[in-house]
Design a protein around this motif. Structure first.
Motif, PDB file in Angstrom:
ATOM      1  N   GLY A  47       9.823   4.625  -2.892  1.00  0.00           N
ATOM      2  CA  GLY A  47       9.895   3.315  -3.508  1.00  0.00           C
ATOM      3  C   GLY A  47      10.197   2.196  -2.500  1.00  0.00           C
ATOM      4  N   ALA A  48      10.564   2.723  -1.499  1.00  0.00           N
ATOM      5  CA  ALA A  48      11.017   1.810  -0.155  1.00  0.00           C
ATOM      6  C   ALA A  48       9.674   1.031   0.242  1.00  0.00           C
ATOM      7  CB  ALA A  48      11.575   2.213   1.046  1.00  0.00           C
ATOM      8  N   VAL A  49       8.576   1.912   0.345  1.00  0.00           N
ATOM      9  CA  VAL A  49       7.458   1.141   0.565  1.00  0.00           C
ATOM     10  C   VAL A  49       6.712   0.699  -0.504  1.00  0.00           C
ATOM     11  CG1 VAL A  49       5.000   2.031   1.231  1.00  0.00           C
ATOM     12  CG2 VAL A  49       6.876   3.093   2.381  1.00  0.00           C
ATOM     13  N   LEU A  50       6.447   1.391  -1.815  1.00  0.00           N
ATOM     14  CA  LEU A  50       5.780   0.881  -2.835  1.00  0.00           C
ATOM     15  C   LEU A  50       6.590  -0.558  -3.335  1.00  0.00           C
ATOM     16  CD1 LEU A  50       5.556   4.017  -5.018  1.00  0.00           C
ATOM     17  CD2 LEU A  50       3.572   2.977  -3.646  1.00  0.00           C
ATOM     18  N   ALA A  51       7.749  -0.883  -3.156  1.00  0.00           N
ATOM     19  CA  ALA A  51       8.169  -1.933  -3.597  1.00  0.00           C
ATOM     20  C   ALA A  51       7.850  -3.178  -2.787  1.00  0.00           C
ATOM     21  CB  ALA A  51       9.798  -2.054  -3.637  1.00  0.00           C
ATOM     22  N   ALA A  61       8.157  -5.017   9.433  1.00  0.00           N
ATOM     23  CA  ALA A  61       8.408  -5.869   8.444  1.00  0.00           C
ATOM     24  C   ALA A  61       8.995  -5.188   7.020  1.00  0.00           C
ATOM     25  CB  ALA A  61       7.328  -6.965   7.892  1.00  0.00           C
ATOM     26  N   LEU A  62       8.166  -4.113   6.829  1.00  0.00           N
ATOM     27  CA  LEU A  62       8.218  -3.162   5.563  1.00  0.00           C
ATOM     28  C   LEU A  62       9.723  -2.588   6.071  1.00  0.00           C
ATOM     29  CD1 LEU A  62       7.022  -2.295   3.196  1.00  0.00           C
ATOM     30  CD2 LEU A  62       5.947  -0.416   4.733  1.00  0.00           C
ATOM     31  N   ILE A 104       9.807   4.685   7.678  1.00  0.00           N
ATOM     32  CA  ILE A 104       8.639   4.181   7.221  1.00  0.00           C
ATOM     33  C   ILE A 104       7.573   4.921   7.577  1.00  0.00           C
ATOM     34  CG2 ILE A 104       7.285   1.898   7.435  1.00  0.00           C
ATOM     35  CD1 ILE A 104       9.822   1.673   5.424  1.00  0.00           C
ATOM     36  N   GLY A 105       7.363   5.363   9.065  1.00  0.00           N
ATOM     37  CA  GLY A 105       6.061   5.772   9.499  1.00  0.00           C
ATOM     38  C   GLY A 105       5.865   7.116   8.708  1.00  0.00           C
ATOM     39  N   ASP A 120       1.920   7.425   5.692  1.00  0.00           N
ATOM     40  CA  ASP A 120       0.946   8.298   6.298  1.00  0.00           C
ATOM     41  C   ASP A 120      -0.373   7.985   5.236  1.00  0.00           C
ATOM     42  OD1 ASP A 120       1.808   8.818   8.687  1.00  0.00           O
ATOM     43  OD2 ASP A 120       2.820  10.790   7.821  1.00  0.00           O
ATOM     44  N   ASP A 121      -0.226   7.974   4.090  1.00  0.00           N
ATOM     45  CA  ASP A 121      -1.371   8.022   2.861  1.00  0.00           C
ATOM     46  C   ASP A 121      -1.828   6.734   2.927  1.00  0.00           C
ATOM     47  OD1 ASP A 121      -0.914  10.591   2.317  1.00  0.00           O
ATOM     48  OD2 ASP A 121       0.740  10.390   0.810  1.00  0.00           O
ATOM     49  N   LEU A 122      -1.314   5.657   3.366  1.00  0.00           N
ATOM     50  CA  LEU A 122      -1.654   4.291   3.294  1.00  0.00           C
ATOM     51  C   LEU A 122      -2.905   4.019   4.566  1.00  0.00           C
ATOM     52  CD1 LEU A 122       1.590   2.649   2.144  1.00  0.00           C
ATOM     53  CD2 LEU A 122      -0.270   3.100   0.720  1.00  0.00           C
ATOM     54  N   GLY A 123      -3.388   2.827   4.255  1.00  0.00           N
ATOM     55  CA  GLY A 123      -4.487   2.392   5.213  1.00  0.00           C
ATOM     56  C   GLY A 123      -3.774   1.642   6.283  1.00  0.00           C
TER      57      GLY A 123
END
Length: 120
Positions: A43-47, A58-59, A70-71, A75-78
């Motif tokens: 959720g920290a990333v998706l939000a 920034a994330l 965050i790292g 991993d599943d993101l571009g």
């Protein structure tokens, strides 16, 4: 019984209990909708994920998470170079993550009307 009164939980403890209850309900609903690979820590990333990309730093600031967390979550993101600074990378959605209908499914899970634990 020791004779000492049990202290009432403070506001922070109560708020955390509410948060964890809502998270359990939301991610259970997401799993029922076929998103069983999404964990609450994502959720920290998706939000804060943006279609035009966001730097990991920034994330981390926006989510309040450490860069190491965050790292591991991105991993599943571009990743692509930041046009403003080629040394930096931008994290952005890919064709497979998040899934194309994730917003609709997440909205459905949020508004399905099921009571939170302990309320129904």
């Amino acid at each position: 019984m020791t004779g000492h009164p049990t202290p009432e939980p403070d506001l922070g403890v109560l708020a955390a209990q509410v948060l964890f209850s809502v998270q359990r309900e939301l991610f259970t609903a997401l799993a029922e909708q076929g998103f069983d690979d999404i964990q609450p820590r994502a959720g920290a990333v998706l939000a804060h994920l943006r279609t035009d990309g966001i730097r990991p730093s920034a994330l981390a600031r926006a989510s309040g998470q450490h860069m190491q967390v965050i790292g591991s979550l991105v991993d599943d993101l571009g990743r692509k170079p930041d046009p403003a600074d080629r040394r930096a990378k931008l994290i952005h959605p890919t064709e497979t993550w998040p899934p194309p209908d994730a917003d609709r499914r997440l909205d459905h899970a949020r508004h399905r009307g099921a009571p939170c634990e302990g309320t129904g």
